[in-house]
Design a protein around this motif. Structure first.
Motif, PDB file in Angstrom:
ATOM      1  N   HIS A 247       0.852  -1.096   0.162  1.00  0.00           N
ATOM      2  CA  HIS A 247       0.120  -0.051   0.084  1.00  0.00           C
ATOM      3  C   HIS A 247       0.811   1.262  -0.131  1.00  0.00           C
ATOM      4  N   SER A 248       0.486   2.333  -0.723  1.00  0.00           N
ATOM      5  CA  SER A 248       1.296   3.581  -0.474  1.00  0.00           C
ATOM      6  C   SER A 248       0.179   4.736  -0.770  1.00  0.00           C
ATOM      7  N   GLN A 249       0.514   5.781  -0.107  1.00  0.00           N
ATOM      8  CA  GLN A 249      -0.276   7.037  -0.073  1.00  0.00           C
ATOM      9  C   GLN A 249       0.654   8.214   0.043  1.00  0.00           C
ATOM     10  N   LYS A 250       0.127   9.321  -0.813  1.00  0.00           N
ATOM     11  CA  LYS A 250       0.513  10.413  -0.765  1.00  0.00           C
ATOM     12  C   LYS A 250       1.041  11.129   0.422  1.00  0.00           C
ATOM     13  N   GLY A 289       9.572   5.236   2.231  1.00  0.00           N
ATOM     14  CA  GLY A 289       8.823   6.153   1.349  1.00  0.00           C
ATOM     15  C   GLY A 289       9.963   7.094   0.887  1.00  0.00           C
ATOM     16  N   ALA A 293       5.759   9.946  -1.318  1.00  0.00           N
ATOM     17  CA  ALA A 293       4.697   8.867  -0.919  1.00  0.00           C
ATOM     18  C   ALA A 293       5.351   8.121  -0.056  1.00  0.00           C
ATOM     19  N   ARG A 295       5.266   3.965   1.923  1.00  0.00           N
ATOM     20  CA  ARG A 295       4.662   2.756   1.369  1.00  0.00           C
ATOM     21  C   ARG A 295       4.927   1.592   2.471  1.00  0.00           C
ATOM     22  N   TRP A 296       4.139   0.687   2.507  1.00  0.00           N
ATOM     23  CA  TRP A 296       4.155  -0.358   3.522  1.00  0.00           C
ATOM     24  C   TRP A 296       3.286  -1.619   3.055  1.00  0.00           C
TER      25      TRP A 296
END
Length: 299
Positions: A247-250, A289, A293, A295-296
């Motif tokens: 999963h990644s997110q800004k 990251g 972004a 990530r994990w």
């Protein structure tokens, strides 16, 4: 961060006056990703109830976890507040993902307020939603792994102030789930306490029953062991997503959803440290990251 000292006898009147003078504010963040199905541990108790029509819905989950409605973990309801006076807001649109739009009325809530709410939810386990659930103040302290101390900065005064904030909070929520859209208005909880005996009750608002159809699970002991508020908010967000998948997110999205008022670069540094803390606790792996972004993979 420290809670303000609140005069419980006058807080409702004070808030009512200030609410009338607040102007409405709004904010939104668009996100391309679709919401993922929350990974739920297999319940260890077979006493379940599938009634989702408000009062009577039984809340049930494994003893070792805390739960919260998944959509509430994906918006700015709980904020990383600076050590200044909290704002009182009226019908304010908080930062949010595409699957939820939430308007908040009340005194801003922080991570410590949220932890008390999750402890209350744990004490309501197995009880019908909307029913008065009775327990004692020492039982609530035990859930929080705290002792009863007096004084202006004692645990009793702090927890009662947090319960007061939770009890006056009101939300309007627009949910966007697979093939349906819903609009609800609800509170979080109400409570009462006998000062001398410590006997108390809480009542979760049954008007929010639909929120409890989609729950995010997190290990309670891990939450209580985390050192930083940002690690707790990262735990909230991460546990609302499926385990075992990258999963990644800004970074900027997370900053807004967590209610962090500082610069993005400072938030990124703190968020990376929080991911490392969660990795050490066994919540995630392959955490990292860059400037854009984080990530994990959730374990």
């Amino acid at each position: 961060m420290d809670d303000q000292q609140i005069d419980l006898a006058s807080v409702a009147l004070d808030i009512g006056k200030r609410l009338a003078s607040q102007s409405e504010a709004s904010g939104t963040v668009k996100e391309a990703e679709k919401p993922l199905q929350t990974h739920e541990p297999k319940p260890t108790d077979t006493n379940t109830n599938t009634n989702t029509k408000g009062k009577g819905k039984v809340l049930m989950w494994p003893l070792e976890v805390a739960v919260q409605p998944t959509e509430l973990s994906r918006c700015g309801l709980i904020r990383l507040l600076p050590k200044t006076r909290r704002r009182i807001v009226k019908n304010e649109l908080v930062e949010h993902r595409s699957d939820i739009k939430l308007f908040f009325t009340g005194e801003e809530l922080n991570v410590q307020d949220e932890t008390v709410w999750l402890a209350v939810l744990r004490l309501c386990r197995g009880k019908p939603l909307g029913e008065r659930v009775q327990f004692t103040f020492p039982q609530l302290l035990s859930e929080l792994r705290m002792t009863d101390t007096g004084g202006k900065k004692g645990s009793r005064r702090l927890i009662l102030a947090r319960l007061e904030r939770l009890s006056i909070a009101h939300i309007k929520v627009e949910l966007n789930r697979k093939n349906s859209k819903s609009l609800i208005t609800t509170g979080l909880m109400k409570f009462g306490i006998e000062e001398e005996t410590g006997k108390m009750y809480v009542r979760l608002d049954p008007d929010g029953a639909i929120l409890f159809d989609n729950l995010a699970y997190q290990n309670w002991e891990i939450r209580l062991s985390l050192k930083s508020d940002i690690a707790v908010r990262m735990l909230d967000y991460i546990c609302g997503h499926q385990a075992g998948k990258p999963h990644s997110q800004k970074v900027e999205n997370l900053r807004l959803w967590f209610g962090y008022a500082g610069r993005t670069d400072k938030f990124r540094t703190a968020a990376l440290a929080a991911l490392k803390e969660l990795q050490a606790a066994g919540v995630v792996r392959e955490a990292g990251g860059d400037k854009v972004a984080l990530r994990w993979i959730r374990n």
